[in-house]
Design a protein around this motif. Structure first.
Motif, short mmCIF file in Angstrom:
data_model
loop_
_atom_site.label_atom_id
_atom_site.label_comp_id
_atom_site.label_asym_id
_atom_site.label_seq_id
_atom_site.Cartn_x
_atom_site.Cartn_y
_atom_site.Cartn_z
N SER A 158 0.82 -1.21 0.00
CA SER A 158 0.00 0.00 0.00
C SER A 158 0.86 1.26 0.00
O SER A 158 0.51 2.27 -0.62
N LEU A 199 -10.50 -11.54 -1.64
CA LEU A 199 -10.27 -10.11 -1.81
C LEU A 199 -9.06 -9.83 -2.69
O LEU A 199 -9.05 -8.86 -3.46
N TYR A 200 -8.04 -10.67 -2.59
CA TYR A 200 -6.81 -10.45 -3.36
C TYR A 200 -6.99 -10.82 -4.83
O TYR A 200 -6.66 -10.03 -5.72
N PRO A 206 -10.17 -8.81 -7.63
CA PRO A 206 -9.86 -7.70 -8.54
C PRO A 206 -8.93 -8.11 -9.68
O PRO A 206 -9.08 -7.64 -10.81
N VAL A 228 -10.43 -0.51 -10.09
CA VAL A 228 -10.12 -1.84 -9.53
C VAL A 228 -8.76 -1.81 -8.84
O VAL A 228 -8.55 -2.46 -7.81
N LEU A 250 -8.97 -0.90 -5.36
CA LEU A 250 -9.41 -2.00 -4.50
C LEU A 250 -8.23 -2.80 -3.97
O LEU A 250 -8.13 -3.06 -2.76
N TYR A 251 -7.32 -3.20 -4.88
CA TYR A 251 -6.26 -4.10 -4.41
C TYR A 251 -5.03 -3.36 -3.86
O TYR A 251 -4.15 -4.00 -3.28
N LEU A 284 -7.96 -0.90 -0.54
CA LEU A 284 -9.04 -1.53 0.21
C LEU A 284 -8.64 -2.89 0.78
O LEU A 284 -8.84 -3.16 1.97
N THR A 285 -8.08 -3.76 -0.05
CA THR A 285 -7.73 -5.10 0.41
C THR A 285 -6.71 -5.09 1.55
O THR A 285 -6.93 -5.76 2.57
#
Length: 305
Positions: free
Chosen positions: A73, A249-250, A253, A273, A276-277, A280-281
């Protein structure tokens, strides 16, 4: 070396497809998500370190996964937040190439660690009497080291192939970070080799871990069915539920981007998307493991008191 291959000294990141008046709201939202990711995953690492009951192979892998999530992240979120705050969208050429390397390294590492965790759950449920013998400290360290080596090699291969390309003229990336595919579209060089490596190596890096995870849970399911009981099913769900949630979750996306056909104009979908990964994930993983895992909840309760 860069001057011989490229006249571009920086790239311009267009960022997210959101209206200017919504920038402040989304910036605050992403800042909260990033801070939650960092604090949540660091808390998991701390709890595993402090509580001796969590010194098991499963939590050993989980601590590495938490570190990888924070790092993954951190590759994109700080730059995204800074660009949204300062309205500056540029990123130096060297910074862009470095971002590609660490993004690929940590993304692949996540995948390999999730596969190692699936194997750990398979051994725990299908061979419980031999669990401590099979999942020895030596094997756990070996699985993590191999994950790092493979991830580093794949990321380095893609990065070196990218660094040899020329970038002349347009330097605008329709993304919020230096995405490999977006960079290849900007290049004025022949990217056939790059595309071929992405297709072959990328397919292997994605499909092999997925096959390993599915095979592990296939054997777990077969073991449960051979001795059907509510106690066995509940034990399996409590042991594997968190891991399955994180895997979904991984890979959700990733499958959405690379395997689900869509319209020609896919850039906006790819960018959203990617949020998301990358944001969010990694943020949800600590909640999944703390809310669904009794050992983690007990360790947290003990630490708070």
């Amino acid at each position: 070396m860069r001057n011989n291959h490229s006249s571009v000294s920086e790239f311009i990141l267009l960022g997210l497809p959101i209206r200017p008046e919504e920038q402040g709201l989304f910036c605050a939202l992403f800042l909260v998500m990033y801070l939650t990711t960092v604090l949540g995953n660091l808390l998991i690492i701390l709890l595993i370190r402090l509580d001796s009951r969590l010194h098991t192979p499963m939590y050993f892998f989980l601590s590495h996964l938490a570190f990888t999530d924070v790092s993954f992240s951190s590759v994109t979120a700080p730059k995204l937040l800074m660009n949204m705050l300062t309205k500056s969208r540029s990123i130096p050429y060297a910074g862009c190439i470095s971002q590609v390397y660490f993004f690929l390294l940590l993304g692949d590492l996540d995948s390999f660690l999730l596969t190692s965790m699936a194997y750990d759950r398979y051994v725990a449920i299908c061979h419980p009497l031999h669990y401590t013998t099979i999942m020895s400290q030596r094997l756990c360290f070996l699985l993590v080291i191999v994950s790092w080596v493979l991830s580093s090699a794949v990321a380095l291969l893609h990065t070196l192939l990218l660094a040899r390309l020329s970038f002349c003229g347009d330097n605008t990336l329709p993304h919020f970070f230096c995405d490999l595919s977006a960079l290849l579209k900007l290049s004025s060089s022949d990217t056939t080799v790059n595309q071929l490596v992405i297709l072959t190596v990328g397919t292997v890096v994605i499909s092999v871990p997925i096959i390993g995870i599915l095979a592990s849970y296939g054997r777990i399911g077969a073991t449960i069915l051979r001795a059907p009981s509510m106690k066995g099913i509940c034990k399996a769900l409590s042991t594997c539920g968190s891991h399955l949630s994180v895997v979904s979750l991984y890979y959700g996306p990733i499958i959405g981007i690379y395997f689900v056909p869509s319209s020609d104009d896919t850039n906006e979908k790819d960018v959203m998307v990617a949020v998301l990964y990358t944001l969010l994930t990694p943020m949800l993983n600590p909640f999944i493991y703390s809310l669904r895992n009794r050992d983690m909840k007990e360790a947290l309760r003990k630490w708070l008191h």
